[in-house]
Write an enzyme that holds these catalytic residues in place. Sequence first.
Site, PDB file in Angstrom:
ATOM      1  N   CYS A  16     -24.978  10.254  -9.859  1.00  0.00           N
ATOM      2  CA  CYS A  16     -25.861  10.597  -8.733  1.00  0.00           C
ATOM      3  C   CYS A  16     -25.570  12.037  -8.307  1.00  0.00           C
ATOM      4  O   CYS A  16     -24.553  12.611  -8.707  1.00  0.00           O
ATOM      5  CB  CYS A  16     -25.658   9.628  -7.567  1.00  0.00           C
ATOM      6  SG  CYS A  16     -24.031   9.737  -6.785  1.00  0.00           S
ATOM      7  N   HIS A  30     -19.577   8.106   6.702  1.00  0.00           N
ATOM      8  CA  HIS A  30     -18.279   8.685   6.382  1.00  0.00           C
ATOM      9  C   HIS A  30     -18.223  10.156   6.782  1.00  0.00           C
ATOM     10  O   HIS A  30     -19.240  10.832   6.868  1.00  0.00           O
ATOM     11  CB  HIS A  30     -17.947   8.541   4.888  1.00  0.00           C
ATOM     12  CG  HIS A  30     -19.041   8.994   3.983  1.00  0.00           C
ATOM     13  ND1 HIS A  30     -20.091   8.168   3.619  1.00  0.00           N
ATOM     14  CD2 HIS A  30     -19.276  10.171   3.356  1.00  0.00           C
ATOM     15  CE1 HIS A  30     -20.899   8.816   2.810  1.00  0.00           C
ATOM     16  NE2 HIS A  30     -20.433  10.034   2.636  1.00  0.00           N
TER      17      HIS A  30
END
Length: 710
Positions: free
Chosen positions: A170, A67
């Site tokens: 995360c 991405h």
Amino acid sequence: MELKNLFSAQTSFFDVDLQTREEVIDFLAAKLAEENIINNQKAFVTAIKKREAQGSTGIGDGIAIPHALDKSVNQTCVAFASLKNPVDWDSLDGKPTKLVFMIMTNGKNGEEHLSVLGDLSTYLMKEENQKVLMKAKKITDLEKVFGAPKKEEKKLKAGQHYDVVGITACPTGIAHTYMSAEKLVEVAGKMGLTVKVETQGRRGTENQLTAEDIENAKVRIIAIDKQIDGMGRFNGFDVIKTNTKDVIYNAETLIEGFKKGEKVTKIQGEANGGSESGGNFSLKQFADIKGNLLGGVSKMLPFVVAGGIILGIGFLIDFAAGNADAGGDYGTVNWVAGWFSGLGKVAMGAMVPILAAYIAYSIIGPQGLMPGFVAGVLANGDGMVYGSQKTGWGNLWGRVLPEGLPFSSGFIGAMVGAYLAALIVFGWSKAFSKVSKGWMGVRDIVFVPVLSLLGIGTAMFAINIPLGYVMYGIQEGLTLLSTPSKTGGVNLLILVGALIGFMMCVDMGGPINKIAYTLGTMTVGGTLVNGLGTETVIMAAAMAGGMIPPLGIAVCTLLFKKVWSVEDRDAAKANWLMGACFISEGAIPFMVKDPKRVALSAMAGGFVTGLIVGAFTITLAAPHGGVFVFPLLESKAAMFSGNKGLAVGMGVALYILAIAIGTFTMALILGFWKLADENKAKSESKAIEEIATKKTKKVKEIKEASKVAA
């Protein structure tokens, strides 16, 4: 926009025959350019590969989600490719990738990039979706998966509680946060359990757990790769504390394991701010010395860079006003110069305390900020506690000590003090870990901070003077290296400059680079001095060395065009500006592709540059800025002494010369090395072809001989 609408037949490809990750990225980028979804194919590919260099986007189970958020994107889109032959993508589970989802946005629509990435990750975690996608042959197969409505969470009946609760988080707060949460929900649902998972991602805290949720749950799983908020809610409860990857691949095992008491620990003494302290604290955080130090340095740099540049402006104004020979008052004579210099000094004065505060924070969390900061202030030799005053609010500690002692331990004392502060906080948090819930707020706001302050004050009173002698020894060493009369007429700063220039090019933004740069900033900030005014040679060598890697690559692509791809030559154009602005990281994408040749050639260039800077004793009064702070350079070599204008002019000229020589040194080594390897590869290929031709000819001769014999 709904996720399914981001897919189209023009950007979805099935059973594509590609062999490598790079081929997949280039293939999709080319198709996107054809459809005018991106306006600059090369810039887009660079952005995708830059993200890959930070960490693979292979999420496992044969799926990758490369991405990019880049200005080259005209419209938000998700390109899809199923691969005929799975390729290596350095995935979390080590398995090759078959399905590639490439996300592209331009950042104009707020958090759209994060939203798409999070939503896509959620769909891809479902096993039934993976099976459909693996067999997908047309766009309608994709629409079937991503157009399906999300299952609504089952509402609990009155008096009912969740069987499984969890938190996921995360470091980036995007993919793995939501993937692990979705996996936990999916697996718990299949096991017939009700579940609620709180996510602490880039979109903030969502689906927050209440005290009642936690207290009544049968299973509690905390899957985190970073410190989180609200850990204090779990004090006194059994949990499994693991990472997001573990949940993604072993959710069922973890749930079953909790019931059996496997990997279960009881949380004690946690603060709601996310401090990793108390009974569940791991000493591994103390052992991560590199990570802790870099955590402090990264927070310190804005103070150093901004303060140093503002201070440099003050020097320039005084120089322009004709006050270059003001000696120790240089930068303060003109009132405008003094205004800038004062502001710069204030910012740079916070450098050491901020360093200590955030080293402690990296180790222990928010509770470490206050004692860490105080440790840094004391290490800096604050005038209130140390000095020469006999009465009043100055030298309050120094009065009980003999005169003439070194009261400033600088950055060494700050680093040691930060570790002591973290240890003290941990100790008091541990001591108060079993207080009742009603006292936890008082513990975190009053007891632990007050006792930690007293503890770090006592510790710094004991170690500041011994460490001050260490700092004094370093400064005396610098003085020795800077004084030719003490070294037989030899200016040994030449060796210091060479070493610093070399270190700046070893890992280009990594820990060795940061050590060299930090030493330079300490000389600018006045915490590492030799009393002769030549210590900032270290800063000059660090900046010059850091400019070599990007500039060396840019020059090499011009001199040796044939050994570089068109894509690399175009990407290297940005390195001219990055190098000029002292941004070493512009060379990182090239080093990732070719670590040995790029790194070693850069080290050679940095060494030569630092050598020249040290040889001419070129000093620099600003910690950043590249070519924009060149007017602050000055050569303090004996041949230019006595004439400030000449010293500045020659300092700038020789500095540019040093950078030019270092740049061409790197470019020539790198270019000839690549050329030699390319010629070698061609020779080997030719030799193999010749051997193959000979073998073919020999086989043919044997066959013909066999026919004759028959």
